[in-house]
Write an enzyme that holds these catalytic residues in place. Structure first.
Site, PDB file in Angstrom:
ATOM      1  N   GLU A   1      -8.179  -0.714   9.913  1.00 21.19           N
ATOM      2  CA  GLU A   1      -8.878   0.572   9.828  1.00 21.19           C
ATOM      3  C   GLU A   1      -9.062   1.176  11.220  1.00 21.19           C
ATOM      4  O   GLU A   1      -9.558   0.494  12.126  1.00 21.19           O
ATOM      5  CB  GLU A   1     -10.257   0.373   9.179  1.00 21.19           C
ATOM      6  CG  GLU A   1     -10.176  -0.063   7.733  1.00 21.19           C
ATOM      7  CD  GLU A   1     -11.553  -0.169   7.067  1.00 21.19           C
ATOM      8  OE1 GLU A   1     -12.563   0.230   7.686  1.00 21.19           O
ATOM      9  OE2 GLU A   1     -11.603  -0.652   5.932  1.00 21.19           O
TER      10      GLU A   1
ATOM     11  N   ASP B   1      -9.815  -5.770   1.616  1.00 21.37           N
ATOM     12  CA  ASP B   1     -11.079  -6.453   1.923  1.00 21.37           C
ATOM     13  C   ASP B   1     -12.194  -5.956   1.002  1.00 21.37           C
ATOM     14  O   ASP B   1     -13.302  -6.495   1.008  1.00 21.37           O
ATOM     15  CB  ASP B   1     -11.454  -6.330   3.403  1.00 21.37           C
ATOM     16  CG  ASP B   1     -11.725  -4.903   3.838  1.00 21.37           C
ATOM     17  OD1 ASP B   1     -11.463  -3.962   3.049  1.00 21.37           O
ATOM     18  OD2 ASP B   1     -12.209  -4.718   4.975  1.00 21.37           O
ATOM     19  N   SER B   2     -11.878  -4.945   0.157  1.00 21.21           N
ATOM     20  CA  SER B   2     -12.812  -4.559  -0.913  1.00 21.21           C
ATOM     21  C   SER B   2     -13.104  -5.757  -1.808  1.00 21.21           C
ATOM     22  O   SER B   2     -14.092  -5.741  -2.553  1.00 21.21           O
ATOM     23  CB  SER B   2     -12.227  -3.410  -1.740  1.00 21.21           C
ATOM     24  OG  SER B   2     -10.901  -3.705  -2.150  1.00 21.21           O
TER      25      SER B   2
ATOM     26  N   GLU C   1      -8.546   7.872   3.443  1.00 18.31           N
ATOM     27  CA  GLU C   1      -9.677   7.572   2.550  1.00 18.31           C
ATOM     28  C   GLU C   1     -10.793   8.609   2.675  1.00 18.31           C
ATOM     29  O   GLU C   1     -11.231   8.953   3.782  1.00 18.31           O
ATOM     30  CB  GLU C   1     -10.241   6.163   2.833  1.00 18.31           C
ATOM     31  CG  GLU C   1     -11.446   5.871   1.942  1.00 18.31           C
ATOM     32  CD  GLU C   1     -11.736   4.415   1.674  1.00 18.31           C
ATOM     33  OE1 GLU C   1     -11.089   3.545   2.274  1.00 18.31           O
ATOM     34  OE2 GLU C   1     -12.637   4.156   0.848  1.00 18.31           O
TER      35      GLU C   1
ATOM     36  N   LYS D   1      -2.763  -4.060   7.213  1.00 18.07           N
ATOM     37  CA  LYS D   1      -3.491  -2.793   7.383  1.00 18.07           C
ATOM     38  C   LYS D   1      -4.739  -3.036   8.221  1.00 18.07           C
ATOM     39  O   LYS D   1      -5.415  -4.062   8.038  1.00 18.07           O
ATOM     40  CB  LYS D   1      -3.861  -2.234   6.003  1.00 18.07           C
ATOM     41  CG  LYS D   1      -4.711  -0.972   6.036  1.00 18.07           C
ATOM     42  CD  LYS D   1      -4.807  -0.311   4.677  1.00 18.07           C
ATOM     43  CE  LYS D   1      -5.884  -0.864   3.769  1.00 18.07           C
ATOM     44  NZ  LYS D   1      -7.255  -0.819   4.298  1.00 18.07           N
TER      45      LYS D   1
ATOM     46  N   ASP E   1      -4.993  -6.901   4.101  1.00 21.38           N
ATOM     47  CA  ASP E   1      -6.009  -6.172   4.869  1.00 21.38           C
ATOM     48  C   ASP E   1      -6.592  -7.086   5.945  1.00 21.38           C
ATOM     49  O   ASP E   1      -6.976  -8.226   5.667  1.00 21.38           O
ATOM     50  CB  ASP E   1      -7.133  -5.777   3.898  1.00 21.38           C
ATOM     51  CG  ASP E   1      -7.552  -4.340   4.047  1.00 21.38           C
ATOM     52  OD1 ASP E   1      -7.066  -3.662   4.965  1.00 21.38           O
ATOM     53  OD2 ASP E   1      -8.367  -3.906   3.221  1.00 21.38           O
TER      54      ASP E   1
HETATM   55  O1  KIV Z   1      -9.962  -2.717   0.813  1.00 19.57           O
HETATM   56  C1  KIV Z   1      -9.528  -1.804   0.108  1.00 19.57           C
HETATM   57  O2  KIV Z   1      -9.527  -1.869  -1.128  1.00 19.57           O
HETATM   58  C2  KIV Z   1      -9.020  -0.611   0.773  1.00 19.57           C
HETATM   59  C3  KIV Z   1      -8.702   0.561  -0.093  1.00 19.57           C
HETATM   60  C4  KIV Z   1      -9.955   1.224  -0.481  1.00 19.57           C
HETATM   61  C5  KIV Z   1      -7.748   1.489   0.546  1.00 19.57           C
HETATM   62  O3  KIV Z   1      -8.897  -0.587   1.953  1.00 19.57           O
END
Ligand code: KIV
Length: 267
Positions: A123, A54-55, A190, A121, A93
């Site tokens: 968080e 989600d970055s 992280e 994934k 994500d």
């Molecule tokens: O969204 C992302 O890029 C991440 C990484 C920083 C692990 O969750």
């Protein structure tokens, strides 16, 4: 649930390979990818896990942080990466507020899997355990994410390194152990004190994948833009930039502008 469902065989094989790497001491490589060409290049280069992170909200879509990213955006980018990848594990994500309840988590995880994610994934640790269990028990492979959680940036007032006090370190360990117990296949660590990441790596039996967490983890993950220099406006201190595609893009564009300007208009 007595008979939890299992991920499909091809996904189970990829997860077994990651576990073998962890046990044999072979470092696991992971990068983010958000589109077809990047996914294809990184897969062909041999990266083990490609995270459609989600970055992308920040480094591709121009949001201030990841909290504005939506499920439709994640699905769109996951489809593009999944079309490209032949070997790596495609990790999708789950964006902010897409897993507030177990039911919502399962529904959205299924959408990411339908888009091509082979694992998902989320968080958090103990506070999202019911969501994690629901997803895993329905046969969806899950990778955890503990330590500094970018989706909490607003309530925490910034990106703060974790594990600085014994209480924080213990809480991170409890979170990671709970995720492992629930059936997580790996866990991202992280931005935490390296000694805490090292302890977690020793205590857990599943792979740890670090970002800003020192070198004593079973693998490393970075945001691709930080590695290739495609988002020059912010590069985290721990990321080593290995190319400068922003500079090269500007150079090629200026050359193109100059070439077009130098042509004579017809007539
Ligand atoms: O969204 C992302 O890029 C991440 C990484 C920083 C692990 O969750």
């Amino acid at each position: 649930m007595n008979n939890p469902l299992q991920p499909p065989q091809n996904v189970a094989d990829k997860l077994s390979r990651l576990q073998e790497m962890c046990e044999s001491g072979e470092p696991i490589t992971s990068l983010t990818a958000y589109d077809y060409p990047t996914g294809r290049l990184l897969d062909e280069a041999g990266v083990d896990i490609l995270l459609v992170g989600d970055s992308l909200g920040m480094v591709v879509l121009g949001y201030e942080d990841t909290t504005s990213v939506t499920m439709p955006e994640m699905i769109h980018h996951t489809k593009a990466v999944a079309r490209a990848v032949k070997n790596a594990l495609v990790l999708g994500d789950m964006p902010y507020c897409s897993y507030d309840t177990p039911g919502q988590a399962l529904e959205n995880a299924r959408s990411l899997v339908a888009a091509g994610a082979e694992a998902i994934k989320m968080e958090g640790g103990l506070e999202i355990l019911p969501q994690v269990e629901r997803v895993i028990n329905h046969g969806i492979a899950f990778i955890g994410h503990v330590g500094m959680l970018p989706q909490h940036v607003r309530e925490e007032g910034g990106y703060k390194k974790k594990g600085k006090t014994p209480e924080q370190a213990a809480a991170i360990l409890d979170d990671a152990l709970a995720l492992q117990e629930a059936g997580a296949s790996a866990v991202v660590l992280e931005s935490m004190v390296p000694a805490v990441a090292e302890t977690l790596t020793k205590e857990l039996t599943i792979p740890t994948i670090g970002i800003g967490a020192g070198k004593k983890t079973n693998g490393q993950i970075l945001v691709i833009s930080d590695v290739i220099g495609s988002f020059p406006w912010f590069v985290p201190a721990f990321a080593k930039q290995r190319a400068n595609t922003a500079e090269e893009t500007t150079r090629a564009t200026l050359e193109y502008i100059a070439a077009v300007k130098a042509t004579k208009p017809v007539g």
